[in-house]
Motif scaffolding. Structure first.
Motif, PDB file in Angstrom:
ATOM      1  N   ILE A  95       0.844  -1.205   0.000  1.00 56.83           N
ATOM      2  CA  ILE A  95       0.000   0.000   0.000  1.00 56.83           C
ATOM      3  C   ILE A  95       0.878   1.253   0.000  1.00 56.83           C
ATOM      4  O   ILE A  95       0.560   2.254  -0.653  1.00 56.83           O
ATOM      5  CB  ILE A  95      -0.946  -0.017   1.204  1.00 56.83           C
ATOM      6  CG1 ILE A  95      -1.917  -1.194   1.099  1.00 56.83           C
ATOM      7  CG2 ILE A  95      -1.713   1.287   1.318  1.00 56.83           C
ATOM      8  CD1 ILE A  95      -2.877  -1.322   2.269  1.00 56.83           C
ATOM      9  N   SER A  96       1.998   1.202   0.708  1.00 58.75           N
ATOM     10  CA  SER A  96       2.912   2.344   0.725  1.00 58.75           C
ATOM     11  C   SER A  96       3.554   2.547  -0.641  1.00 58.75           C
ATOM     12  O   SER A  96       3.701   3.696  -1.095  1.00 58.75           O
ATOM     13  CB  SER A  96       3.992   2.138   1.790  1.00 58.75           C
ATOM     14  OG  SER A  96       3.424   1.999   3.075  1.00 58.75           O
ATOM     15  N   TYR A  97       3.946   1.477  -1.314  1.00 57.37           N
ATOM     16  CA  TYR A  97       4.508   1.624  -2.659  1.00 57.37           C
ATOM     17  C   TYR A  97       3.490   2.274  -3.595  1.00 57.37           C
ATOM     18  O   TYR A  97       3.828   3.188  -4.372  1.00 57.37           O
ATOM     19  CB  TYR A  97       4.923   0.257  -3.223  1.00 57.37           C
ATOM     20  CG  TYR A  97       5.914  -0.515  -2.386  1.00 57.37           C
ATOM     21  CD1 TYR A  97       6.831   0.142  -1.563  1.00 57.37           C
ATOM     22  CD2 TYR A  97       5.938  -1.912  -2.403  1.00 57.37           C
ATOM     23  CE1 TYR A  97       7.734  -0.573  -0.792  1.00 57.37           C
ATOM     24  CE2 TYR A  97       6.834  -2.632  -1.641  1.00 57.37           C
ATOM     25  CZ  TYR A  97       7.723  -1.953  -0.829  1.00 57.37           C
ATOM     26  OH  TYR A  97       8.618  -2.668  -0.065  1.00 57.37           O
ATOM     27  N   LEU A  98       2.266   1.795  -3.524  1.00 55.33           N
ATOM     28  CA  LEU A  98       1.219   2.363  -4.377  1.00 55.33           C
ATOM     29  C   LEU A  98       1.004   3.843  -4.075  1.00 55.33           C
ATOM     30  O   LEU A  98       0.834   4.662  -4.983  1.00 55.33           O
ATOM     31  CB  LEU A  98      -0.093   1.590  -4.179  1.00 55.33           C
ATOM     32  CG  LEU A  98      -0.129   0.154  -4.699  1.00 55.33           C
ATOM     33  CD1 LEU A  98      -1.367  -0.571  -4.175  1.00 55.33           C
ATOM     34  CD2 LEU A  98      -0.121   0.131  -6.219  1.00 55.33           C
ATOM     35  N   ASN A  99       1.031   4.194  -2.788  1.00 54.56           N
ATOM     36  CA  ASN A  99       0.770   5.582  -2.415  1.00 54.56           C
ATOM     37  C   ASN A  99       1.886   6.504  -2.894  1.00 54.56           C
ATOM     38  O   ASN A  99       1.635   7.542  -3.523  1.00 54.56           O
ATOM     39  CB  ASN A  99       0.629   5.671  -0.899  1.00 54.56           C
ATOM     40  CG  ASN A  99       0.534   7.100  -0.417  1.00 54.56           C
ATOM     41  OD1 ASN A  99      -0.483   7.771  -0.556  1.00 54.56           O
ATOM     42  ND2 ASN A  99       1.619   7.600   0.171  1.00 54.56           N
ATOM     43  N   PHE A 100       3.140   6.157  -2.590  1.00 57.79           N
ATOM     44  CA  PHE A 100       4.245   7.021  -2.985  1.00 57.79           C
ATOM     45  C   PHE A 100       4.340   7.145  -4.505  1.00 57.79           C
ATOM     46  O   PHE A 100       4.592   8.237  -5.040  1.00 57.79           O
ATOM     47  CB  PHE A 100       5.559   6.490  -2.406  1.00 57.79           C
ATOM     48  CG  PHE A 100       5.665   6.612  -0.912  1.00 57.79           C
ATOM     49  CD1 PHE A 100       5.370   7.809  -0.284  1.00 57.79           C
ATOM     50  CD2 PHE A 100       6.054   5.538  -0.133  1.00 57.79           C
ATOM     51  CE1 PHE A 100       5.461   7.933   1.092  1.00 57.79           C
ATOM     52  CE2 PHE A 100       6.160   5.651   1.244  1.00 57.79           C
ATOM     53  CZ  PHE A 100       5.857   6.856   1.861  1.00 57.79           C
ATOM     54  N   ALA A 101       4.135   6.050  -5.204  1.00 57.30           N
ATOM     55  CA  ALA A 101       4.199   6.100  -6.664  1.00 57.30           C
ATOM     56  C   ALA A 101       3.087   6.973  -7.233  1.00 57.30           C
ATOM     57  O   ALA A 101       3.304   7.765  -8.160  1.00 57.30           O
ATOM     58  CB  ALA A 101       4.103   4.680  -7.231  1.00 57.30           C
ATOM     59  N   GLN A 102       1.901   6.846  -6.683  1.00 54.01           N
ATOM     60  CA  GLN A 102       0.781   7.632  -7.191  1.00 54.01           C
ATOM     61  C   GLN A 102       0.966   9.116  -6.915  1.00 54.01           C
ATOM     62  O   GLN A 102       0.679   9.963  -7.769  1.00 54.01           O
ATOM     63  CB  GLN A 102      -0.517   7.141  -6.554  1.00 54.01           C
ATOM     64  CG  GLN A 102      -1.767   7.745  -7.153  1.00 54.01           C
ATOM     65  CD  GLN A 102      -3.017   7.215  -6.484  1.00 54.01           C
ATOM     66  OE1 GLN A 102      -3.163   7.335  -5.269  1.00 54.01           O
ATOM     67  NE2 GLN A 102      -3.906   6.623  -7.248  1.00 54.01           N
ATOM     68  N   LYS A 103       1.463   9.459  -5.725  1.00 53.79           N
ATOM     69  CA  LYS A 103       1.647  10.861  -5.379  1.00 53.79           C
ATOM     70  C   LYS A 103       2.645  11.537  -6.327  1.00 53.79           C
ATOM     71  O   LYS A 103       2.435  12.673  -6.765  1.00 53.79           O
ATOM     72  CB  LYS A 103       2.125  10.987  -3.931  1.00 53.79           C
ATOM     73  CG  LYS A 103       1.079  10.610  -2.899  1.00 53.79           C
ATOM     74  CD  LYS A 103      -0.102  11.569  -2.936  1.00 53.79           C
ATOM     75  CE  LYS A 103      -1.053  11.335  -1.769  1.00 53.79           C
ATOM     76  NZ  LYS A 103      -1.672  10.011  -1.777  1.00 53.79           N
ATOM     77  N   VAL A 104       3.733  10.862  -6.631  1.00 54.14           N
ATOM     78  CA  VAL A 104       4.729  11.463  -7.523  1.00 54.14           C
ATOM     79  C   VAL A 104       4.224  11.490  -8.961  1.00 54.14           C
ATOM     80  O   VAL A 104       4.369  12.491  -9.672  1.00 54.14           O
ATOM     81  CB  VAL A 104       6.060  10.689  -7.429  1.00 54.14           C
ATOM     82  CG1 VAL A 104       7.085  11.269  -8.404  1.00 54.14           C
ATOM     83  CG2 VAL A 104       6.604  10.731  -6.015  1.00 54.14           C
ATOM     84  N   ALA A 105       3.604  10.407  -9.400  1.00 54.38           N
ATOM     85  CA  ALA A 105       3.158  10.340 -10.794  1.00 54.38           C
ATOM     86  C   ALA A 105       2.061  11.349 -11.089  1.00 54.38           C
ATOM     87  O   ALA A 105       1.927  11.807 -12.241  1.00 54.38           O
ATOM     88  CB  ALA A 105       2.670   8.922 -11.113  1.00 54.38           C
ATOM     89  N   GLN A 106       1.261  11.722 -10.093  1.00 57.34           N
ATOM     90  CA  GLN A 106       0.144  12.623 -10.334  1.00 57.34           C
ATOM     91  C   GLN A 106       0.524  14.099 -10.313  1.00 57.34           C
ATOM     92  O   GLN A 106      -0.340  14.957 -10.525  1.00 57.34           O
ATOM     93  CB  GLN A 106      -0.963  12.371  -9.308  1.00 57.34           C
ATOM     94  CG  GLN A 106      -1.732  11.090  -9.561  1.00 57.34           C
ATOM     95  CD  GLN A 106      -2.915  10.917  -8.633  1.00 57.34           C
ATOM     96  OE1 GLN A 106      -3.046  11.642  -7.648  1.00 57.34           O
ATOM     97  NE2 GLN A 106      -3.771   9.967  -8.930  1.00 57.34           N
ATOM     98  N   ILE A 107       1.787  14.417 -10.074  1.00 56.09           N
ATOM     99  CA  ILE A 107       2.191  15.827 -10.096  1.00 56.09           C
ATOM    100  C   ILE A 107       1.932  16.461 -11.462  1.00 56.09           C
ATOM    101  O   ILE A 107       1.404  17.587 -11.538  1.00 56.09           O
ATOM    102  CB  ILE A 107       3.668  15.960  -9.683  1.00 56.09           C
ATOM    103  CG1 ILE A 107       3.819  15.622  -8.203  1.00 56.09           C
ATOM    104  CG2 ILE A 107       4.183  17.377  -9.957  1.00 56.09           C
ATOM    105  CD1 ILE A 107       5.247  15.669  -7.711  1.00 56.09           C
ATOM    106  N   PRO A 108       2.267  15.822 -12.589  1.00 61.24           N
ATOM    107  CA  PRO A 108       1.909  16.439 -13.880  1.00 61.24           C
ATOM    108  C   PRO A 108       0.405  16.642 -14.047  1.00 61.24           C
ATOM    109  O   PRO A 108      -0.022  17.647 -14.635  1.00 61.24           O
ATOM    110  CB  PRO A 108       2.453  15.440 -14.912  1.00 61.24           C
ATOM    111  CG  PRO A 108       3.522  14.703 -14.201  1.00 61.24           C
ATOM    112  CD  PRO A 108       3.082  14.602 -12.790  1.00 61.24           C
ATOM    113  N   MET A 109      -0.406  15.721 -13.521  1.00 60.51           N
ATOM    114  CA  MET A 109      -1.857  15.889 -13.626  1.00 60.51           C
ATOM    115  C   MET A 109      -2.325  17.088 -12.806  1.00 60.51           C
ATOM    116  O   MET A 109      -3.194  17.852 -13.243  1.00 60.51           O
ATOM    117  CB  MET A 109      -2.557  14.623 -13.148  1.00 60.51           C
ATOM    118  CG  MET A 109      -4.071  14.652 -13.305  1.00 60.51           C
ATOM    119  SD  MET A 109      -4.894  13.357 -12.366  1.00 60.51           S
ATOM    120  CE  MET A 109      -4.700  13.991 -10.699  1.00 60.51           C
TER     121      MET A 109
END
Length: 666
Positions: free
Chosen positions: A366-380
C-alpha cells in the motif's frame, strides 16, 4: 501566481511524503496510516476539488450575475446547513472507525493502529468541507490565490506535527498533522472570503451579526418625494436597517422588514438601491440568469411575498392580512447535487479498490502504491490548473446558452491539459528509478522500496492522460446541469464503468496473474482511460458539441510526441550510469521537453505545408453531427423569415408614405 502556489502545494506534498518515508519507511505501520488517510483523500475529492467545486462554483457564478447580494443570500441559506451536516458526518466516522477499517483493508497487519489514525483523520470531513465551500466562493469571484495555497498550509501542518511528535507518537503524529492541516486550510481562506462578502456595506441579511457590517440609517431626497397611490415612490429603497427579531435575524419570518413595508403600502416590492434610489429590475427582466435553486419571482410575486428584491429579505406578513408561504432558499436541489457526489465517490473508490487489493499482499505494498501515485500525479495536478481557472468561464457560457464559446474553451482546455500531462508523464516514465532514489531513498526507505515504487510509478503514468481528460470533461457536464437545473447522471455511469473495469482487472492481476502492485496500477490506468473515452463521447451528444475530428488528432500528435520524448529521456538518463541519480534526472529533464517540443513543431510545420483537401464522401457529417447541422439550418431559416418580415414592413411603410403624399397634394 496561482500556478506558483499550486506548484508550491505539490512541492510541499513531496516534502511531506519524503519526511514520512524517512521517519517511518514503507512497512505495516505506514500501511495502517494510509488506510486512515483514505478519509481525507475521499473528503478532498468530494468536498474540495470535484463535487463541491462542480456544484458551488457554477452556483456562485450565476449568483454573481444577479449581484453581490444574491451571493450573500446563497451563502446565508446554505452554509449553516452544510456545517451541521459536516459535523455530524465527522462524528459518525470517528465512532465507526473500527468496522470501517476492517471493511477497507481486511488483510491489514495492525488494524488497531489504523483505527486510532482514522479517529484522528475523521475531523477532516468537517474542515475540508468548510475549506471547499470557501474555495468555491473565492473561485467564483475570480480569486484563485487563496484556494491554490490551501495545500501548502495542509502539508505544513502534517510536517510540523510529524517532526514534533514523531518520536513519541509514531505514525499517529502524522494522523494528528492531517487534522491540524485541515484546520489551517480553513483559517487561510476565511479572511479573503469574509472580505468578498463584505463587498457591499449596504447589505442587510441574516449574516449581519456575524460579519458586523455597519448599517447606517440614511434618507435621500428621493425618499421624501410624494408617492403615487398604490405604488412605490421614486426613491423607495431601504432607508433604515430592518427591524429584526433577536433570534431570527433578518431572514424568513422576521417582521418589520423592508419587503413588508413595501407590501403593506401595496407597492411594487422590486428591489431598489438604498443609496441612490435607482430601481433595479428582477434578474429575469434584466437578462441575468437565475440563481440555481433560488426561487425566481416576478415583481408582483415579490410584493405578495414581501421580498425585498436583491437583498433577499423576506417578511413574515407579505400582503396586508395575508400569510405568505415560507420559501426555502437552497444552492441547488438534491437532484442536481446527488450525481456530482456519486461521481466523486466512484472516482475516489479507485483508491479504495487499490488498498483493498493491496492489503492482501505483503506489508508495504500500500505504501509503494501511495508514494508512486503521489509522484506520478504531479503532472496531472499542474495540468488541472487550466481547468480550475477556466471553470467559471465555461459555467457562465453555459448559463447564458452560448454553447459555441463553451465548446471553444473546452477544446482548448483539452489540448493544453493533455500537452502538460503527457510531457510530465514522459519524464516520469523515463526517469522513474532516479526520481524515487532522489526523493525517498534515505532513512527507513531502502533500495528495495525504491525499485518497487519506481516500477509501480511507471505503470501509473500510463493512466495520467485518462485522469486529466476525466477532470477536464466532467466540469462542463456538471456546469451545464447546474445552469439547466436538471441532473445529469451520465458522468456517474461512465465512472461506474471505469471502476468496474478497475476492480475486475485488479482481481485478475493480483489473484490470477500474480502481478502484485504493478498489476493494481495497470488496472487503475485501464479503468480511468475507459471513463475518459465515455465522457468524451457523451459530452458531444449531451452538453457541448465538441469537435472530435479536431480534438482526437491533436491528442494523437501529443501521444506520439510523448512516446518519442520518453525514449529519448530514458536513453539520456542512462548515460551517467548507476550512482548518479541527480545527473540522470537533470539529463532527462533536458531531453524530454526538448524532444517533445521538437516533435510538435515538426507536426505543426507539416500540417501548414499540406494543402486543404476537399470534403469527400467519407468526411460527410454523420448522425452525430445532425443536431449541429439542424441548428445551423434553423438559424438560416429564422434569418430568412426575419428578412422577409423586415421587407414586408418596409413595403407597408413605403405605401403609407405614398398615400400621405397623395393626400397632401390633393
Amino acid at each position: 501566481m496561482t500556478a506558483i502556489l499550486t506548484a508550491g502545494g505539490a512541492v510541499c506534498g513531496l516534502a511531506r511524503d519524503q519526511l514520512l518515508a524517512r521517519l517511518f519507511g514503507a512497512d505495516g505501520d505506514t500501511d495502517a496510516f494510509l488506510v486512515a488517510w483514505t478519509i481525507p483523500e475521499v473528503a478532498s475529492t468530494l468536498l474540495i476539488e470535484d463535487a463541491m467545486a462542480l456544484v458551488l462554483v457554477p452556483a456562485f457564478s450565476l449568483a454573481l450575475a444577479g449581484g453581490q447580494a444574491e451571493v450573500r443570500r446563497l451563502a446565508a441559506a446554505t452554509f449553516p446547513r452544510l456545517l451541521l451536516a459536516l459535523a455530524v458526518g465527522a462524528a459518525a466516522l470517528a465512532a465507526a472507525a473500527d468496522p470501517l477499517v476492517r471493511a477497507l483493508a481486511p488483510g491489514l497487519a495492525d488494524p488497531a493502529l489504523a483505527v486510532d489514525c482514522t479517529r484522528l483523520t475523521a475531523v477532516t470531513v468537517l474542515t475540508f468541507g468548510v475549506a471547499g465551500y470557501l474555495s468555491a466562493l473565492l473561485r467564483a469571484h475570480r480569486s484563485f490565490m487563496p484556494p491554490a495555497a490551501i495545500y501548502i498550509a495542509y502539508n505544513a501542518g502534517i510536517i510540523a506535527l510529524a517532526l514534533a511528535l514523531g518520536e513519541t507518537w509514531g505514525i499517529r503524529a502524522a494522523a494528528a498533522g492531517v487534522a491540524a492541516g485541515g484546520l489551517l486550510m480553513v483559517l487561510l481562506q476565511l479572511p479573503f472570503a469574509l472580505r468578498k462578502l463584505r463587498a457591499e456595506p449596504d447589505w442587510r441579511g441574516p449574516w449581519r451579526p456575524w460579519l458586523r457590517i455597519p448599517l447606517p440609517q440614511t434618507r435621500t431626497p428621493a425618499d421624501d418625494a410624494p408617492r403615487p397611490p398604490g405604488g412605490a415612490g421614486p426613491g423607495d429603497g431601504a432607508i433604515a436597517p430592518p427591524r429584526c427579531r433577536v433570534n431570527g435575524g433578518c431572514g424568513e419570518g422576521s417582521e418589520g422588514s423592508v419587503g413588508a413595508e413595501h407590501a403593506e403600502r401595496g407597492g411594487d416590492a422590486t428591489a431598489a438601491d438604498g443609496v441612490g434610489g435607482r430601481a433595479r429590475l428582477p434578474a429575469a427582466a434584466a437578462g441575468r440568469p437565475p440563481v440555481p435553486g433560488v426561487a425566481s419571482t416576478s415583481a408582483g410575486e415579490r410584493g405578495e411575498r414581501g421580498e425585498s428584491g436583491e437583498r433577499g429579505v423576506r417578511s413574515g406578513r407579505g400582503q396586508e392580512g395575508a400569510a405568505p408561504p415560507r420559501a426555502s432558499v437552497a444552492v441547488t436541489g438534491l437532484a442536481v447535487v446527488a450525481p456530482v457526489a456519486c461521481f466523486a465517490l466512484l472516482r475516489q473508490s479507485q483508491v479504495l479498490v487499490e488498498r483493498f487489493l493491496g492489503s492482501s499482499l505483503s506489508p508495504g505494498v500500500i505504501s509503494y502504491l501511495n508514494f508512486a501515485q503521489k509522484v506520478a500525479q504531479i503532472p496531472m495536478v499542474l495540468s488541472m490548473m487550466i481547468c480550475t481557472v477556466t471553470l467559471p468561464i465555461v459555467a457562465r457560457a453555459l448559463a447564458e446558452g452560448d454553447t459555441e464559446r463553451a465548446r471553444q474553451r473546452v477544446e482548448r482546455d483539452l489540448t493544453l491539459a493533455a500537452a502538460v500531462v503527457l510531457a510530465g508523464a514522459a519524464y516520469v516514465v523515463a526517469c522513474a528509478p532516479h526520481i524515487i532514489e532522489v526523493l525517498f531513498q534515505r532513512g527507513e526507505f531502502g533500495a528495495d522500496a525504491t525499485a518497487a515504487t519506481a516500477g509501480v510509478m511507471r505503470v501509473y503514468a500510463l493512466g495520467l492522460l485518462g485522469h486529466t481528460l476525466v477532470g477536464t470533461l466532467v466540469r462542463p457536464f456538471f456546469s451545464g446541469a447546474c445552469a439547466a437545473h436538471r441532473p445529469t447522471w451520465f458522468p456517474m455511469a461512465a465512472m461506474g464503468g471505469g471502476l468496474a473495469l478497475t476492480a475486475v482487472a485488479g482481481l485478475v492481476a493480483v489473484r490470477l496473474a500474480g502481478w502484485g502492485a504493478p498489476g493494481i496500477a495497470a488496472a487503475n490506468a485501464a479503468g480511468i482511460s475507459l471513463t475518459a473515452y465515455l465522457l468524451l463521447r457523451g459530452l458531444r451528444a449531451r452538453v457541448v458539441p465538441v469537435g472530435l475530428r479536431a480534438v482526437l488528432p491533436r491528442l494523437a500528435c501529443l501521444v506520439l510526441a510523448a512516446g518519442l520524448a520518453t525514449a529519448s529521456g530514458w536513453y539520456a538518463a542512462g548515460l551517467p550510469g548507476p550512482g548518479s541519480p541527480v545527473a540522470a534526472c537533470v539529463l532527462g529533464a533536458v531531453a524530454v521537453p526538448a524532444v517533445f517540443a521538437a516533435v510538435l513543431a515538426a507536426v505543426a510545420a507539416r500540417q501548414r505545408l499540406l494543402p486543404e483537401r476537399p470534403q469527400t464522401g467519407s468526411e460527410i457529417p454523420t448522425h452525430d453531427d445532425d443536431h449541429v447541422e439542424d441548428d445551423r439550418v434553423e438559424d438560416r431559416v429564422e434569418d430568412h423569415i426575419d428578412d422577409d418580415a423586415d421587407d414586408d414592413i418596409a413595403d407597408d411603410i413605403e405605401d403609407d408614405d405614398i398615400d400621405d403624399v397623395g393626400r397632401a397634394r390633393a
